[in-house]
Scaffold this motif. Sequence first.
Motif, PDB file in Angstrom:
ATOM      1  N   ASN B 107      26.088  74.989 -82.622  1.00 14.27           N
ATOM      2  CA  ASN B 107      25.658  73.800 -83.339  1.00 14.27           C
ATOM      3  C   ASN B 107      24.899  72.839 -82.449  1.00 14.27           C
ATOM      4  O   ASN B 107      23.898  72.255 -82.852  1.00 14.27           O
ATOM      5  N   LEU B 108      25.375  72.699 -81.234  1.00 17.81           N
ATOM      6  CA  LEU B 108      24.736  71.766 -80.305  1.00 17.81           C
ATOM      7  C   LEU B 108      23.314  72.223 -80.007  1.00 17.81           C
ATOM      8  O   LEU B 108      22.366  71.443 -80.078  1.00 17.81           O
ATOM      9  N   ILE B 111      21.034  71.750 -83.022  1.00 20.52           N
ATOM     10  CA  ILE B 111      20.695  70.334 -83.253  1.00 20.52           C
ATOM     11  C   ILE B 111      19.708  69.858 -82.195  1.00 20.52           C
ATOM     12  O   ILE B 111      18.703  69.215 -82.509  1.00 20.52           O
ATOM     13  N   VAL B 201      18.392  72.191 -90.585  1.00 22.95           N
ATOM     14  CA  VAL B 201      18.518  70.910 -89.894  1.00 22.95           C
ATOM     15  C   VAL B 201      17.142  70.272 -89.708  1.00 22.95           C
ATOM     16  O   VAL B 201      16.963  69.074 -89.946  1.00 22.95           O
ATOM     17  N   ASP B 255      25.341  64.853 -88.950  1.00 20.56           N
ATOM     18  CA  ASP B 255      24.863  66.215 -89.151  1.00 20.56           C
ATOM     19  C   ASP B 255      25.520  67.150 -88.150  1.00 20.56           C
ATOM     20  O   ASP B 255      25.926  68.252 -88.486  1.00 20.56           O
ATOM     21  N   PHE B 256      25.616  66.690 -86.925  1.00 16.96           N
ATOM     22  CA  PHE B 256      26.206  67.529 -85.889  1.00 16.96           C
ATOM     23  C   PHE B 256      27.654  67.846 -86.222  1.00 16.96           C
ATOM     24  O   PHE B 256      28.081  69.006 -86.198  1.00 16.96           O
ATOM     25  N   SER B 305      33.525  62.731 -89.330  1.00 14.80           N
ATOM     26  CA  SER B 305      32.078  62.560 -89.476  1.00 14.80           C
ATOM     27  C   SER B 305      31.771  61.375 -90.370  1.00 14.80           C
ATOM     28  O   SER B 305      30.811  60.640 -90.123  1.00 14.80           O
TER      29      SER B 305
END
Lengths: 517, 326
Positions: B107-108, B111, B201, B255-256, B305
């Motif tokens: 994910n990181l 993004i 994304v 989002d992250f 979140s």
Amino acid sequence: MSEQKLGNIPEIPAEKFSFVNRDRTLRDEKLQTKPIGYFKDAWMRFTRNKSALVAFVLIIILVLFAIFVPIFSKYTVAFRDPYYHTVLPRNELFAGTGFWDGTSTGRINETRYLYLKSIGVETGRTVVTSKESYTNDDVKKTTMYIATVDTYLSVGYAFVNMRQSEFEAVMDYQNRTGIQVLYPLPRTIATTYINGNDGANFWYKLRDESAATKGDPDLDENGDFVPNYILSDNKEYAGYTSLRIAGDDGGEDGQSWYVYGRKNQSGVRVRVDYYEYFRYIYGQYPSFLFGTNVYGQDILTCLAAGARLSFLLAISVSLINFMIGACYGAIEGYYGGTVDIVMERISDILYDVPFMVVATLFQLHLAKTVGVLGSLLFAYVMTGWVGMAARVRTQFYRFKGHEYVLAARTLGASDRRLIFKHIFPNSLGTIVTGSVLAIPGVIFSESMLSYLHIINLETSSLTSIGTLLSGGQALLSTYPHVIFFPALFISILEISFNLFGNGLRDALNPSLRGAED
Amino acid sequence: MGKHYMGMYIAKRILLMFLTLFIIMTMCFILVKLLPLPAVKEMGRDINLVLAKREKMGYNKPIMVQYFLFWKNILTEWDWGVGEQMYEGLVVWDVMIDKLPYTVLVNLYSILIAIPIGLAFGIFAALKKNKWQDHLISTLVMVFISVPSYVYAFIVQYFLCFKAGWFKLTMPSVSELGGTLLSGRVFVALIPAILSLGFGVVANLTRYTRAELSEVLTGDYMLLARTKGLTKAQAISRHAMRNAMVVILPMIISDFIGILGGSLIIENIFGIPGVGNLYINSINVRDYNFFMAMSVFYTFIGLASGIVMDVSYGLIDPRIRMGSKK
């Protein structure tokens, strides 16, 4: 100055005045154009939005596809053919073009080529429609082919056990139509053969006679296949009295006839040309517009049936959530205060439960009592209405302080009347949009859950897009067509619903009236 | 006053979050306990350990007692139980922590790669508003947002992994790749998954940036900035972007955290040994200890979140005062 002017006006005698409108009642001039109401305006602005209109048409096409394809399809979801699995899409219109005609082009080796060629020899069909040979220098200079193979014809023959009555019916069919369905039994009828449909395709002399042979033929000096049928001195062995293939003339001594069937406990074991046999059973040659999957199911029918299920689920979820959410949100927004705080807490908590958890728990608890689909519906309704309630609540907060509501209240309108007659219609646009935009979300998460096998919608007569996708994913590298059509379908569906929803949102928002011009 | 207010607000939100988490955990626990308990597999190497653990958690006692023991174990020893149907005998929490880095990494990376691309497209579209470039980008954004993430995964897997042969169809294990988790080889092996996640994304970010920036660009202060002699580029970078960021940055942050929970299917397709895969496996083999812990994890992610998003709005833009009473 003005007084002077006034003074200058000569005196007018009273009789010179007359009434202009004494006998006529005065009215505003009638409007020349028709009034444009809310919905008419919305419709006009919606039709001006080209992309939303196209999306709308696409959605209608997809819905019609889901409704009518299972009805008019030659196959059903329950249809499974053990031999025509993973055959490529074929459209009769494209026959012979190399595109969408059920042929695949690829590299094959000599053994495979001869095997495929042999299948066509008995029936006179061309299984390999075009080929180009080249020498593979990497592996001991073997001859390889780039060949176009008809995946429908390459199935070849199969051993089938028939009851006596069925056997007679096939013979009758052969006599009536002159089409050869039954073919002589080769010596490989022993059930131990692994390749070539349990050996049904090895009607010729093999170089390697073991059960694991790949069909490497033992050719004669002319490079032809040498037939390897079981022979008998009885021309009507097993009661076969129908058509015989070319070359079956009793041999030189008139005592060597080919054998077309062998009796066993259940009836007769025969070897059929599967292409013709399929036609004998289903009334038409096999042809699958979108191909078949690994179970031999028609992808077109399965996709339409899956889409139908998705649509039904999504629309019912959307409708139920619409009703629950609208009532809940209306009460929250209209009364406000403590009622609102308490109800908001409840919906907050429900909103924060991950859908995956709800779906799983409902599945584990309810699937036995209300069925897989029922529990899935419950799971969607359980958390889905919260978003709708929040939307309605906001709208109610916005409108309840307006003067027209106060006026209605002063006139004695009840709470119920205020909610449903006065405030609710004003927030209809937002609510309808929310409902429409919820549909693609439901379809997406349903396909995801069934893809991950968390819910299993697969039964003998039911399937879902997610199941098709996950079946196709396993074959992604070898048979991409299995996943292509479901993935394309769901992509178009999601795009059109989002475009349509956005168009609807703009159209139903009265504040945008005239803003685009 | 603002700072103090902010602190109070955060404290209140966090308190509420734990209350919600507590309620959801309770509901979840009871629903799980009402299910029949699957027998411990004989093949498990630590069958005695699992049985002892079950004893400790009071498996034969009433649900209320089990519930009490559940909280006691968590609060005193941070004990979420051991794996019963998978990872038999291994501590649930340790396995989760073991798997978490993969999910976070995927994910990181996606993004980090998506941010510059998404911002660039968004700014470009906003500057060319209502020209063909803008229409093209907006159409593509619509398409890329709508198409489900797994479809990208299929496309990437077919064309890049199978046809081009650049990557393996599914991710090899780290020990097979050699090197550590943060090494370049692992990054390369993760590229298919990163790409599949990244499309959505980028599209989302482009949409937000375009919408925000085009609204900001019509502001009077932009006119003033140009009037006082700033070039267009200066005005945009110093004034417009800053204001647009007020909305964009919280979106990126949430989002992250959000896609931490959303990469389930991508992990499954590319065989990434992350928490998503763990969760799906726990459901499929009915390992309720894992299921419980993972459900709490995902609930927590969702709650966090939401808070991060709301709080970051306030931190970045002092004009926004959340929860302020009228």
